[in-house]
Design an enzyme around this catalytic site. Structure first.
Site, PDB file in Angstrom:
ATOM      1  N   TYR A 173     -14.072   8.615 -53.668  1.00 40.40           N
ATOM      2  CA  TYR A 173     -14.647   8.303 -52.365  1.00 40.40           C
ATOM      3  C   TYR A 173     -14.411   9.485 -51.437  1.00 40.40           C
ATOM      4  O   TYR A 173     -13.294  10.020 -51.390  1.00 40.40           O
ATOM      5  CB  TYR A 173     -13.982   7.053 -51.794  1.00 40.40           C
ATOM      6  CG  TYR A 173     -14.483   6.624 -50.429  1.00 40.40           C
ATOM      7  CD1 TYR A 173     -15.806   6.245 -50.247  1.00 40.40           C
ATOM      8  CD2 TYR A 173     -13.623   6.589 -49.329  1.00 40.40           C
ATOM      9  CE1 TYR A 173     -16.261   5.841 -48.996  1.00 40.40           C
ATOM     10  CE2 TYR A 173     -14.070   6.178 -48.070  1.00 40.40           C
ATOM     11  CZ  TYR A 173     -15.390   5.809 -47.907  1.00 40.40           C
ATOM     12  OH  TYR A 173     -15.833   5.404 -46.668  1.00 40.40           O
ATOM     13  N   LYS A 181      -6.219  10.711 -42.701  1.00 43.11           N
ATOM     14  CA  LYS A 181      -5.114   9.746 -42.837  1.00 43.11           C
ATOM     15  C   LYS A 181      -3.769  10.278 -42.286  1.00 43.11           C
ATOM     16  O   LYS A 181      -3.605  10.310 -41.086  1.00 43.11           O
ATOM     17  CB  LYS A 181      -5.042   9.253 -44.279  1.00 43.11           C
ATOM     18  CG  LYS A 181      -6.376   8.565 -44.642  1.00 43.11           C
ATOM     19  CD  LYS A 181      -6.385   7.686 -45.853  1.00 43.11           C
ATOM     20  CE  LYS A 181      -7.656   6.858 -45.856  1.00 43.11           C
ATOM     21  NZ  LYS A 181      -8.603   7.156 -46.907  1.00 43.11           N
ATOM     22  N   ASP A 186     -10.647  16.970 -51.882  1.00 46.46           N
ATOM     23  CA  ASP A 186     -10.571  15.949 -50.836  1.00 46.46           C
ATOM     24  C   ASP A 186      -9.156  15.379 -50.883  1.00 46.46           C
ATOM     25  O   ASP A 186      -8.841  14.521 -51.695  1.00 46.46           O
ATOM     26  CB  ASP A 186     -11.622  14.864 -51.073  1.00 46.46           C
ATOM     27  CG  ASP A 186     -11.589  13.796 -49.980  1.00 46.46           C
ATOM     28  OD1 ASP A 186     -10.604  13.778 -49.210  1.00 46.46           O
ATOM     29  OD2 ASP A 186     -12.529  12.984 -49.897  1.00 46.46           O
TER      30      ASP A 186
END
Ligand SMILES: *Cc1c(COP(=O)(O)O)cnc(C)c1O
Length: 435
Positions: free
Chosen positions: A144, A267, A239
């Site tokens: 994702y 995050k 990522d």
């Protein structure tokens, strides 16, 4: 356990928010559970609107590695608060923050702040295309990279959880340039690159896949990606929105010793506030406007409140010692969960690294999306609900990681393991997922 206030809030929410939530997996739909509404949190505990307390392994989906309401982070936010929350004019703290990221993450020489992991990945892709003058991108099934149009192809948890194959609203023409291949399959990648390698702007990968549960890179996979990218002149984008500052102060790239060309962060970097970032080699980053002509902008990017939280977080993590402790805690928890599953007679495959883990309800190894999808999601749903009733909050989806943080104490881990044993006995009774 009384949940009447959460229930009422959910009903009200459903009238004014699509599905009652601001991000799909939170809804609990996948596990047959109505969402809890959280009133407050401290350390590893969250308290819902009905006053129930839970040991939390979601940690806001990764950012809160130091636990909720960490005093050091809160103090820094408080200091900035009475000087105003946003100017849209440069501030000292942005320079310090960028310097800290450059210092901590090996491959990053320059970095641009954005407001989410989605933005970081979208922007990194645009930059890779602008820099190489090529159109195609390669990603991996089950990874994702946020909800940007060109990246919403076989993209893990959110879509898997709800059985949505791709998504309406993304025209085929846009994803026509996206190729999604099986994770951990270097021969498959080599073959694709032999056909279209010279048109590929970038290969983007989660160096540890943590959005289809947790799937580790096979021996040689990341090294292979590095070689193939260099061979074809495509950029390698890590990522690291989850792995950044989670696998260690230098993220997965330091952990595995691989140097990507660009890195996406999110995050943890925001310390619980909305922050993302992308960075990498200077000669590439200097193509970003206004240094170069690849446009990317943000009204609230680098805003002082978010920067102060993020910087306090990074400073705390960079002091050292913390990652060894986290890994020990996670080892303890994972071994305990494995034993609990064995004693209860339930087949669980536990994937783990650093302070990340995921227990798949399947007896087989999980190495990619296909093997992850074999997990028994009904068994997970029962497990999730039984755990919540015992005061332990895991993610409401089989395809999400659990996060161990600095605020989890030995006692919390023991309570969790005991609860898991009891919950797994119920799973054993209700589901056919025995050993
Ligand atoms: C969460 C996540 C994103 C998206 O970040 P948001 O802040 O939710 O937009 C991107 N990539 C990875 C690997 C993620 O885990």
């Amino acid at each position: 356990m009384k949940r009447s206030v959460s229930k009422r809030l959910y009903e009200e929410a459903c009238k004014v928010i699509p599905g009652g939530v601001n991000s799909p997996v939170r809804s609990g739909k996948a596990v047959g559970f109505e969402p809890l509404f959280i009133k407050k949190a401290a350390g590893c505990r969250i308290t819902d609107e009905d006053g129930n307390v839970y040991i939390d392994y979601v940690g806001s989906w990764g950012p809160l590695i130091l636990g909720h309401s960490n005093p050091e982070v809160q103090e820094e936010i408080a200091k900035v608060l009475d000087r105003g929350t946003s100017y849209g004019i440069p501030t000292r703290i942005e320079v310090e923050m960028a310097g800290k990221v450059v210092e901590m993450v090996p491959s990053i020489e320059m970095v641009r702040m954005v407001n989410s992991g989605t933005e970081a990945a979208m922007s990194a892709i645009r930059l890779a295309r602008g820099y190489t003058g090529r159109k195609k991108i390669i990603k991996f099934n089950g990874c994702y990279h946020g909800h940007g149009d060109s990246l919403l192809v076989k993209s893990g948890s959110g879509l898997m959880t709800f059985g949505i194959p791709g998504t309406p609203g993304v025209p085929e023409e846009i994803v026509a340039h996206t190729i999604s291949l099986p994770y951990n399959d270097l021969p498959g990648l080599r073959q694709a690159m032999e056909e279209v390698g010279r048109e590929v702007a970038a290969i983007i990968v989660e160096p540890v896949a943590a959005n289809m549960g947790v799937v580790l890179p096979a021996q040689g996979f990341l090294e292979g990606l590095r070689c193939i990218c260099s061979e074809y002149g495509a950029l390698l984008i890590f990522d690291e929105v989850i792995t950044g500052f989670r696998l260690g102060p230098g993220g997965a790239q330091h952990y595995f010793g691989i140097t990507p060309d660009l890195t996406c962060l999110g995050k943890i970097i925001g310390g619980g506030l909305p922050v993302g970032a992308y960075g990498g080699r200077k000669d590439i980053m200097e193509h970003v406007a206004p240094a170069g002509n690849v446009y990317q902008a943000g009204t609230l990017s680098g805003n002082p409140l978010a920067m102060s939280a993020g910087l306090a977080m990074l400073k705390a993590l960079d002091r050292g010692g913390i990652y060894e402790q986290l890994e020990k805690k996670n080892d303890y928890l994972c071994s305990g969960l494995e034993q609990a599953a064995a004693s209860a007679g339930v087949a669980v495959t536990l994937n783990r690294i650093a302070s990340l883990g995921c227990g798949f309800f399947t007896p087989d190894p999980v190495t990619d999306l296909e093997s992850a999808a074999k997990a028994d999601t009904k068994a997970y749903a029962v497990f999730f609900r039984e755990m919540v009733d015992r005061g332990v909050y895991f993610a409401p989806s089989q395809f999400e990681a659990f996060f161990v943080g600095a605020a989890h104490e030995q006692e919390d881990l023991d309570v969790t393991i005991q609860a898991a044993y009891d919950a797994l006995k119920v799973v054993k009774q209700k589901c056919e997922c025995g050993l």
